[in-house]
Design an enzyme around this catalytic site. Structure first.
Site, short mmCIF file in Angstrom:
data_model
loop_
_atom_site.label_atom_id
_atom_site.label_comp_id
_atom_site.label_asym_id
_atom_site.label_seq_id
_atom_site.Cartn_x
_atom_site.Cartn_y
_atom_site.Cartn_z
N ARG A 251 0.94 -1.24 -0.22
CA ARG A 251 -0.17 -0.16 0.08
C ARG A 251 1.01 1.57 -0.02
O ARG A 251 1.61 1.47 0.37
CB ARG A 251 -0.56 0.04 1.05
N HIS A 255 -1.46 3.66 6.87
CA HIS A 255 -3.17 2.15 6.88
C HIS A 255 -3.99 3.44 6.41
O HIS A 255 -5.25 2.60 6.44
CB HIS A 255 -2.19 2.08 8.33
N TYR A 263 7.16 4.15 10.50
CA TYR A 263 8.01 2.82 10.33
C TYR A 263 8.63 2.24 9.37
O TYR A 263 8.54 1.30 8.82
CB TYR A 263 6.39 1.91 10.74
#
Lengths: 331, 336
Positions: A251, A255, A263
């Site tokens: 992706r 998120h 991250y």
């Protein structure tokens, strides 16, 4: 893969120019839909949260292309792509995201619960892994009712760590249910990378443990996804039981809207963007003479107009009536 | 009328509904040749076969979830969860999926499924096999919850639950499985949402559920000998709740005690008390409304401790006497 090999593969899979173009169009519709959703949110016109599917389009489109129109899917919190690939009405999706009465869920569900049971979409799901037992039960019903239908169950790599995955996949294996489990490995369960979150990320080994075939494919190659899904769907329809497919993808966006991407690195994101599933297909189609750059541009314009119209439609739709707050709790 | 056991009544309901409707099927752990942990489904696999009486792996989330998925696609599954304590293992599928699907899909889905499950203490099975968790599920909009106390209702409510187009959780009581009672041979159902007045009385209303109903009836018998006339209401349905029957009774008696096995804190006794005091019955109250419930402890193993953890007949008798005494005090105070 060489261009000739790719064309031979498409032919062998029975994918003529029309279907390849359809898949291309669907992938672009998903991409553009998601980009517009993001803009609407930035503009304060969409409320709540949502999870964008940008970068993963080949997974939904390749897999769902292998289904018949009356087959079922279950989707995830990142479900816009699955819905569009299953044939959802973009105006009704947009109306739902705006919380409007004429949206798919009358504004009661929002992004994470878009469903169209009558059209075979048994719903996006706000619970990671929550749809896996439901897909399994739907497959049980398909078998019992002799419908000849197949259920395709989407979930992410994060769901592999949920108990519901284990219970449902074992259940489906025991009863040889007509279900295809599609694990969309987008490399992160929110911020947890797969190599940290899974004791054994080998999907084939995992499938073997449940006594079913497992296959891992390049999830940004729509043809590879279709091929694996086709085989699994045929197997399910023939009564031979479930299959576990992993589509390796990525992706591009966070998120959800709250993600600051702490991250992962910009380089990593760029690396995956270079493997854009839509551009890959577009280049293949142009090289094969199925699509011209001018046609590609026209398709882009058409989609832009379609989605703009959906945005305007959604804007004009009525809000739900507060007096009907309790409608639909019980049948 | 013929008498059969509560377990036989449940079995008859399952068999009749499976004969009546090919969409009905059973799934659960050891419900086939074993007959279920309490023998309730004994013999059904012989008549209906393994496809309709499905022995599943030990997977509560998959059992309940498979019921959800099958229901939404057009079947009418009846899942058995071997002990109601195990509902916690499959709770996502019941609470987040089954209960909410219809609403969050804008009223465009139906989830006609039943989860039957044995609840309650009294068998020495200790803390993880003896709970009464009905309040957990009563709290969830989208679920219906029933708890039959008699063989008649065990059959009639289950049949109604199977025909209902919503997810219904049926809490059966382990101690009631072997109790006998009259059950008509002719077809009938018991409507969900309707309480039953099991004994009429003038002085105090005892609102009970499940195994507390026979205990309350025995207590009422003893109270009658002391000149106290107790009315016993069997709620049968916990959600939806038949508030009217409760309120009408309390308007008549002016006193009420709610009796349930589940522990007291945040339990549904509070809900019943609230229903009473928010209603016109408040004006008729002659005494505080009492909650008689399980102690706030996990169910212990030792039989003396286990018995002490939940209301017994003596406790119900004593609670009613106390209400009579305290209301007398109220009257004396009022005259002073």
């Amino acid at each position: 893969m060489k261009e000739q090999d790719w064309q031979a593969k498409a032919r062998q899979l029975g994918l003529g120019p029309e279907r390849l173009l359809h898949m291309y169009r669907q992938m672009r519709r998903i991409r553009h839909f998601e980009e517009e959703v993001d803009k609407l949110f930035q503009a304060g016109r969409i409320w709540g949260t949502f999870h964008l599917y940008i970068g993963e389009e080949a997974s939904a489109v390749g897999a769902i292309e292998a289904l018949a129109p009356d087959d079922y899917i279950t989707s995830t919190h990142r479900g816009h792509g699955h819905g569009i690939a299953k044939g959802a009405s973009i105006p009704k999706m947009m109306a739902e995201l705006r919380g409007k009465e004429t949206g798919y869920c009358r504004g009661r569900g929002g992004s994470m619960h878009i469903a169209d049971v009558a059209a075979g979409n048994l719903g996006a799901n706000g619970i990671v892994g929550g749809g896996i037992p439901i897909a399994t039960g739907a497959a049980l019903a398909c078998k019992k009712l002799g419908l000849g239908r197949v259920v395709m169950c989407f979930f992410g790599d994060g769901a592999l760590a949920q108990g519901s995955f284990h219970e449902a996949v074992n259940f489906a294996s025991v009863f040889r249910l007509p279900v295809v489990y599609v694990c969309e490995n987008n490399q992160y369960a929110m911020s947890m990378p797969v190599e940290k979150g899974l004791g054994n990320p080998d999907i084939e080994a995992r499938a073997r443990a449940y006594g079913l075939p497992g296959v891992s494919v390049d999830g940004n190659d729509v043809l590879a996804v279709y091929e694996a899904a086709r085989k699994a769907v045929d197997r399910a329809r023939a009564g031979e039981g479930p299959t576990l497919i992993e589509t390796r993808t990525y992706r591009w966006r966070g998120h959800s809207k709250s993600d600051a991407n702490r991250y992962r690195t910009r380089e990593e994101i760029e690396e995956w963007k270079a493997r854009c599933p839509i551009r890959r297909l577009e280049e293949r189609l142009i090289a094969a003479g199925i699509l011209s750059p001018a046609e590609a541009e026209r398709i882009g314009e058409d989609i832009k107009a379609e989605i703009q119209a959906a945005i305007e439609f959604a804007e004009e739709q009525p809000e739900p009536d507060v007096a009907q707050l309790a409608d639909g709790v019980y049948a | 009328m013929r008498e059969i056991t509560y377990a036989q009544a449940v079995r008859e309901a399952l068999a009749e509904e499976m004969r009546r409707d090919p969409r009905v099927f059973l799934l659960g752990e050891d419900i086939g040749v074993y007959g279920g942990a309490f023998g309730v489904t004994l013999g059904l696999v012989e008549e209906f076969g393994e496809d309709r009486v499905m022995d599943t792996p030990l997977s509560e989330a998959a059992i309940i979830g498979a019921a959800v998925g099958a229901a939404v696609v057009g079947m009418r599954p009846v899942a058995e969860v071997q002990f109601s304590d195990f509902l916690t293992i499959g709770a996502d599928q019941l609470v987040n999926q089954a209960a909410k699907m219809r609403y969050m899909f804008g009223g465009k889905a139906e989830v006609p499924m039943v989860v039957r499950t044995p609840a309650g203490s009294g068998t020495g099975a200790a803390a993880q096999h003896s709970q009464s968790l009905e309040t957990w599920f009563m709290h969830i909009p989208g679920l219906k919850v029933v708890a039959p106390a008699t063989p008649h209702d065990a059959k009639g409510l289950l049949k109604a639950a199977i025909r209902d187009n919503n997810p219904v959780v049926v809490f059966e009581h382990k101690l009631l499985y072997k109790t006998k009672g009259p059950v008509p041979e002719d077809e009938y159902t018991v409507p969900i949402g309707k309480a039953a007045v099991r004994r009429e009385g003038r002085d105090v209303t005892v609102v009970a559920t499940s195994v507390m109903v026979p205990r309350s009836l025995q207590a009422a018998e003893r109270l009658a000998d002391e000149g106290i006339s107790a009315e016993v209401i069997d709620l049968r349905s916990l959600r939806p709740l038949d508030a009217e029957t409760v309120i009408a009774s309390v308007c008549k008696t002016g006193r009420a005690v709610v009796v349930h096995e589940a522990n007291k804190f945040a339990g549904f006794g509070g809900e019943i008390v609230g229903t009473i005091v928010e209603s016109e019955a408040f004006d008729f109250l002659d005494a505080p409304v009492l909650r008689l419930a399980g102690k706030d402890v996990p169910i212990p193993y030792n039989p003396r401790l286990e018995k002490a953890a939940v209301p017994q007949e003596d406790d119900i008798v004593e609670a009613c006497r106390r209400l009579m005494r305290e209301s007398r005090r109220v009257r004396v105070g009022g005259m002073a």
